[in-house]
Design a protein around this motif. Structure first.
Motif, PDB file in Angstrom:
ATOM      1  N   HIS A 142       0.779  -1.289  -0.021  1.00 27.59           N
ATOM      2  CA  HIS A 142       0.070  -0.077   0.077  1.00 27.59           C
ATOM      3  C   HIS A 142       0.900   1.107   0.182  1.00 27.59           C
ATOM      4  N   ALA A 143       0.511   2.442  -0.529  1.00 29.99           N
ATOM      5  CA  ALA A 143       1.373   3.581  -0.701  1.00 29.99           C
ATOM      6  C   ALA A 143       1.613   3.965   0.522  1.00 29.99           C
ATOM      7  N   SER A 144       0.749   3.634   1.624  1.00 34.86           N
ATOM      8  CA  SER A 144       1.099   4.242   2.832  1.00 34.86           C
ATOM      9  C   SER A 144       2.282   3.633   3.636  1.00 34.86           C
ATOM     10  N   GLU A 145       2.801   2.799   2.882  1.00 33.33           N
ATOM     11  CA  GLU A 145       4.111   2.184   3.395  1.00 33.33           C
ATOM     12  C   GLU A 145       5.222   2.889   2.820  1.00 33.33           C
ATOM     13  N   LEU A 146       4.717   3.609   1.905  1.00 34.59           N
ATOM     14  CA  LEU A 146       6.160   4.518   1.094  1.00 34.59           C
ATOM     15  C   LEU A 146       5.888   5.959   1.428  1.00 34.59           C
ATOM     16  N   GLU A 147       7.524   6.535   1.283  1.00 33.29           N
ATOM     17  CA  GLU A 147       7.511   7.750   1.308  1.00 33.29           C
ATOM     18  C   GLU A 147       8.293   8.275  -0.053  1.00 33.29           C
ATOM     19  N   PHE A 148       8.116   9.530  -0.431  1.00 31.62           N
ATOM     20  CA  PHE A 148       8.985   9.913  -1.485  1.00 31.62           C
ATOM     21  C   PHE A 148       9.748  11.023  -1.210  1.00 31.62           C
ATOM     22  N   GLU A 149      10.921  11.169  -1.532  1.00 34.79           N
ATOM     23  CA  GLU A 149      11.761  12.140  -1.113  1.00 34.79           C
ATOM     24  C   GLU A 149      12.006  13.017  -2.685  1.00 34.79           C
ATOM     25  N   VAL A 150      11.722  14.138  -2.506  1.00 29.75           N
ATOM     26  CA  VAL A 150      11.981  15.122  -3.649  1.00 29.75           C
ATOM     27  C   VAL A 150      12.778  16.384  -3.373  1.00 29.75           C
ATOM     28  N   THR A 151      13.733  16.775  -4.037  1.00 33.66           N
ATOM     29  CA  THR A 151      14.464  17.922  -3.726  1.00 33.66           C
ATOM     30  C   THR A 151      13.923  19.161  -4.143  1.00 33.66           C
ATOM     31  N   GLU A 152      13.928  20.347  -3.434  1.00 34.31           N
ATOM     32  CA  GLU A 152      13.064  21.520  -3.970  1.00 34.31           C
ATOM     33  C   GLU A 152      13.428  22.152  -5.207  1.00 34.31           C
ATOM     34  N   SER A 153      14.643  21.572  -5.841  1.00 29.15           N
ATOM     35  CA  SER A 153      14.707  22.120  -7.014  1.00 29.15           C
ATOM     36  C   SER A 153      13.982  21.506  -8.152  1.00 29.15           C
ATOM     37  N   ALA A 154      13.313  20.379  -7.732  1.00 26.10           N
ATOM     38  CA  ALA A 154      12.386  19.989  -8.603  1.00 26.10           C
ATOM     39  C   ALA A 154      11.215  20.696  -8.987  1.00 26.10           C
ATOM     40  N   PHE A 155      10.803  21.647  -7.787  1.00 30.27           N
ATOM     41  CA  PHE A 155       9.519  22.399  -8.039  1.00 30.27           C
ATOM     42  C   PHE A 155       9.636  23.921  -8.611  1.00 30.27           C
ATOM     43  N   ILE A 156      11.188  24.360  -8.595  1.00 29.71           N
ATOM     44  CA  ILE A 156      11.219  25.517  -8.872  1.00 29.71           C
ATOM     45  C   ILE A 156      10.669  26.398  -9.988  1.00 29.71           C
ATOM     46  N   ASN A 157      10.683  25.525 -11.301  1.00 24.41           N
ATOM     47  CA  ASN A 157      10.080  25.853 -12.285  1.00 24.41           C
ATOM     48  C   ASN A 157       8.536  25.850 -12.656  1.00 24.41           C
ATOM     49  N   ASN A 158       8.215  24.720 -11.921  1.00 24.09           N
ATOM     50  CA  ASN A 158       6.694  24.536 -12.152  1.00 24.09           C
ATOM     51  C   ASN A 158       6.164  23.485 -10.982  1.00 24.09           C
ATOM     52  N   VAL A 159       5.677  24.561 -10.063  1.00 22.89           N
ATOM     53  CA  VAL A 159       5.100  24.239  -8.911  1.00 22.89           C
ATOM     54  C   VAL A 159       3.597  23.353  -9.177  1.00 22.89           C
ATOM     55  N   ASP A 160       2.919  23.996 -10.208  1.00 18.64           N
ATOM     56  CA  ASP A 160       1.662  23.328 -10.432  1.00 18.64           C
ATOM     57  C   ASP A 160       1.592  22.008 -11.239  1.00 18.64           C
ATOM     58  N   ALA A 161       2.716  21.625 -11.986  1.00 17.51           N
ATOM     59  CA  ALA A 161       2.858  20.453 -12.446  1.00 17.51           C
ATOM     60  C   ALA A 161       3.400  19.561 -11.141  1.00 17.51           C
ATOM     61  N   ALA A 162       4.215  20.094 -10.215  1.00 18.46           N
ATOM     62  CA  ALA A 162       4.769  19.035  -9.287  1.00 18.46           C
ATOM     63  C   ALA A 162       3.449  18.735  -8.075  1.00 18.46           C
ATOM     64  N   LYS A 163       2.671  19.958  -8.200  1.00 17.19           N
ATOM     65  CA  LYS A 163       1.444  19.752  -7.161  1.00 17.19           C
ATOM     66  C   LYS A 163       0.640  18.474  -7.919  1.00 17.19           C
ATOM     67  N   GLY A 164       0.311  18.503  -9.139  1.00 15.67           N
ATOM     68  CA  GLY A 164      -0.413  17.426  -9.497  1.00 15.67           C
ATOM     69  C   GLY A 164      -0.033  15.932  -9.257  1.00 15.67           C
ATOM     70  N   VAL A 165       1.415  15.722  -9.556  1.00 20.96           N
ATOM     71  CA  VAL A 165       2.027  14.280  -9.133  1.00 20.96           C
ATOM     72  C   VAL A 165       2.022  14.257  -7.872  1.00 20.96           C
ATOM     73  N   LEU A 166       2.497  15.167  -7.044  1.00 18.97           N
ATOM     74  CA  LEU A 166       2.563  15.070  -5.735  1.00 18.97           C
ATOM     75  C   LEU A 166       1.145  14.659  -4.936  1.00 18.97           C
ATOM     76  N   SER A 167       0.268  15.541  -5.256  1.00 19.34           N
ATOM     77  CA  SER A 167      -1.115  15.257  -4.681  1.00 19.34           C
ATOM     78  C   SER A 167      -1.702  13.985  -5.088  1.00 19.34           C
ATOM     79  N   ALA A 168      -1.398  13.395  -6.151  1.00 18.45           N
ATOM     80  CA  ALA A 168      -1.787  11.991  -6.582  1.00 18.45           C
ATOM     81  C   ALA A 168      -1.153  11.002  -5.770  1.00 18.45           C
ATOM     82  N   LEU A 169       0.105  10.944  -5.423  1.00 14.59           N
ATOM     83  CA  LEU A 169       0.734  10.250  -4.669  1.00 14.59           C
ATOM     84  C   LEU A 169       0.340  10.225  -3.267  1.00 14.59           C
TER      85      LEU A 169
END
Ligand code: C2E
Ligand code: CA
Ligand code: CA
Ligand code: CA
Length: 279
Positions: A142-169
């Motif tokens: 189950h996804a609750s057994e996992l955590e995802f680590e993402v560096t903040e540089s991944a969000f810099i250019n596109n917070v909205d796109a990051a939001k879609g994926v992270l919200s789904a996870l």
């Protein structure tokens, strides 16, 4: 008379040529490694400063090269990112993590919760969610057994796109951590916009605390900022007892570093979990 356009003359530099050959060799070795699954995943505990029923660990990939032995991720992750191979490597890491979680659950031993690092190329891969769903369901994780680590540089250019994926996870049940917090030179506005559970204070800030008073101030400020946003705080790269006691005094939720445990292969990790020393 000149035969060639003036701007196209290049001096042959043997050092540059040699580097290019090295790089091409590296790429073709890495392609082979992906095809032959030459990767091994090691796991480093993140020790809770409160009572915890599950041991949290971070998955860290190693390349078991047939002739060069173990190769650290710093030596191949950036090539894997540039070539897109990180997507397949990431799937292999997640698969290993899911197998570990499922086996551990079957054995009835203490539960494991595994954090997996995601590169920006993975985050923005259109098929990420579909592929991750497949891997999880194939192993009954189950996804609750996992955590995802993402560096903040991944969000810099596109917070909205990051939001879609992270919200789904996140809505599938996984947790999201910002890795290497404070090193990405980005604005802090994403912290309020993205579904972030945890902030990991980068090792650069943990170094030398508490006697390095600038770093001590930064750690304190980061911990208090994250806690006021109702996020949990992990300090990474904890190498000494002084650092550990200072950081637990800041109410950090988890501590990770060589002082507690180094990354270890799966069988060493299982011995460690079952020893109960972490509880
Ligand atoms: P990271 O995610 O910031 O991981 C922490 C790194 O610090 C790891 O290096 C870990 O072994 C090391 N470390 C842990 N405790 C200490 C300590 O007390 N002192 C010191 N000096 N170092 C400590 P590692 O395993 O070489 O990984 C380096 C980086 O490679 C990771 O940094 C991460 O950005 C990347 N990486 C590793 N595995 C993966 C993966 O599966 N996928 C992706 N996309 N990136 C990965
Ligand atoms: Ca990490
Ligand atoms: Ca980190
Ligand atoms: Ca890092």
């Amino acid at each position: 008379a000149k035969k060639y356009g003036k701007s196209t003359i290049r001096h042959y530099d043997p050092a540059i040529a040699a580097r290019q050959v090295d790089r091409l060799q590296r790429i073709s070795d890495l392609e082979k490694a992906v095809a032959e699954q030459q990767f091994e995943v090691h796991y480093q505990p993140k020790l809770s400063t409160r009572r915890s029923h599950a041991l949290h660990v971070e998955a860290l990939v190693r390349w078991h090269h047939p002739s060069e032995g173990y190769i650290a991720p710093t030596a191949f992750i950036s090539i894997a990112e540039e070539t897109g191979m990180i997507v397949d490597i990431g799937d292999q890491v997640l698969t290993a993590a899911c197998k570990l979680i499922a086996n551990q659950r079957k054995s009835g031993a203490p539960a494991l919760r595994v954090a997996v690092n995601l590169s920006v190329q993975q985050l923005y891969d259109a098929n990420l969610l579909k592929r991750f769903e497949d891997i999880l369901s194939r192993h009954g994780v189950h996804a609750s057994e996992l955590e995802f680590e993402v560096t903040e540089s991944a969000f810099i250019n596109n917070v909205d796109a990051a939001k879609g994926v992270l919200s789904a996870l996140k809505s599938a049940g996984a947790s999201i951590a910002v890795d290497d917090f404070g090193t990405g030179y980005s604005s802090l506005s994403y912290l309020a916009k993205l579904p972030i559970d945890t902030v990991k204070i980068d090792r650069a800030f943990v170094q030398g605390v508490p006697s390095d008073s600038d770093n001590a101030t930064l750690c304190k400020a980061i911990a208090s900022l994250a806690h006021s946003l109702r996020m949990s705080v992990v300090a990474e790269g904890v190498e000494t007892k002084q650092q550990a006691s200072f950081l637990s005094g800041l109410d950090c939720d988890q501590l990770q570093g060589y002082y507690f445990a180094k990354p270890m292969c799966e069988s060493d990790l299982l011995d460690y979990v079952n020893s109960g020393d972490w509880q």
